[in-house]
Design a protein around this motif. Structure first.
Motif, PDB file in Angstrom:
ATOM      1  N   UNK A 232      -2.683  -2.773  -6.280  1.00  0.00           N
ATOM      2  CA  UNK A 232      -1.911  -2.663  -5.042  1.00  0.00           C
ATOM      3  C   UNK A 232      -0.854  -1.577  -5.158  1.00  0.00           C
ATOM      4  N   UNK A 233      -0.242  -1.471  -6.324  1.00  0.00           N
ATOM      5  CA  UNK A 233       0.787  -0.446  -6.537  1.00  0.00           C
ATOM      6  C   UNK A 233       0.180   0.953  -6.435  1.00  0.00           C
ATOM      7  N   UNK A 234      -0.990   1.139  -7.045  1.00  0.00           N
ATOM      8  CA  UNK A 234      -1.651   2.441  -6.996  1.00  0.00           C
ATOM      9  C   UNK A 234      -2.033   2.807  -5.568  1.00  0.00           C
ATOM     10  N   UNK A 235      -2.578   1.831  -4.844  1.00  0.00           N
ATOM     11  CA  UNK A 235      -2.990   2.086  -3.458  1.00  0.00           C
ATOM     12  C   UNK A 235      -1.792   2.437  -2.581  1.00  0.00           C
ATOM     13  N   UNK A 236      -0.719   1.684  -2.749  1.00  0.00           N
ATOM     14  CA  UNK A 236       0.469   1.935  -1.953  1.00  0.00           C
ATOM     15  C   UNK A 236       1.065   3.296  -2.284  1.00  0.00           C
ATOM     16  N   UNK A 237       1.094   3.662  -3.557  1.00  0.00           N
ATOM     17  CA  UNK A 237       1.622   4.966  -3.941  1.00  0.00           C
ATOM     18  C   UNK A 237       0.773   6.104  -3.409  1.00  0.00           C
TER      19      UNK A 237
END
Length: 255
Positions: A232-237
């Motif tokens: 989720x962090x990678x996608x949001x970034x």
């Protein structure tokens, strides 16, 4: 001397309305009363058999006379508790609205018809608060064990535990099954009951418990959650980076 064993009888009631009875006709009897309740002390079988009877609070060397009976007539000698006591059927002493300072040693002295001492007996009275309704709380530990606590208010509580109606054995719990906290072994489930009691009252609480997950399961779940959070962090970034790059181009095209 009348050889009758001291016996405590408890009748049902609310915490501040309990009535307890105690046979105090044997020397050294131990009697218990509920705080704020009523206690009945059977001092003699029939006081009319004696020429005189005196009931004291305190030991032989330091005593305060509470009650005196002579020729079938009784009188309360200790005025601070006069409105809380009564002598029933010339043999039973009743004390209402009991207080902490009612606890202590008491002494009974009897005399025959010509005034000669015929016997002296002592008793110990304990005024205690009844136990309150217990509450259960639990938490899972490592390796799938479960710690369960049973909490209650009251004086001198004692605990006992059962699982599905059977007393828990040492092989099923860690040491401490007679305390308010126990540790259940891995895999145990069923209806767990905690019984709490003291000399005045008793109460129970039950709860259906399920086995705690083992350590391996917990680690697996933690890894899965960590992977999800990372994705989720990678996608949001990536999304934020993309928006930052495309917004200036969209503005130029608009102009």
């Amino acid at each position: 001397m009348e050889a009758v064993l001291g016996l405590l009888v408890i009748s049902a009631g609310v915490s501040h309305g309990l009535e307890t009875s105690c046979d105090a006709r044997e020397d050294g009897s131990q009697c218990y009363g509920a705080l704020g309740g009523t206690v009945y002390l059977q001092l003699v079988t029939d006081a009319t058999r004696y020429g005189e009877l005196s009931f004291y609070k305190g030991s032989t060397g330091n005593k305060t006379e509470i009650l005196r009976m002579k020729k079938d007539k009784w009188v309360i000698k200790y005025t601070p508790i006069k409105d809380r006591v009564h002598f029933i059927n010339h043999g039973t002493f009743r004390l209402n609205n009991t207080r902490r300072n009612d606890s202590g040693e008491y002494l009974i002295e009897t005399f025959n018809s010509v005034g000669l001492a015929s016997g002296t007996r002592g008793l110990q009275l304990f005024i205690e608060a009844p136990v309150s309704s217990p509450q259960l709380s639990s938490e899972c530990l490592s390796h799938g064990e479960m710690r369960v606590s049973c909490s209650s208010e009251g004086d001198g509580p004692q605990y006992s535990w059962t699982l599905d109606g059977q007393t828990l054995r040492d092989t099923e719990t860690s040491p401490g099954e007679e305390t308010n906290t126990i540790t259940l072994k891995k895999g145990l489930s069923g209806d767990l009951t905690c019984t709490i009691r003291n000399y005045i009252s008793s109460d129970t609480v039950s709860r259906r418990i399920l086995p705690c997950p083992g350590t391996g399961f917990n680690v697996f779940v933690y890894f899965q959650l960590a992977e999800v959070i990372i994705l989720l962090t990678i996608c949001l970034g990536s999304y934020c980076f993309y928006k930052k790059k495309t917004c200036p181009q969209e503005k130029d095209d608009g102009e």
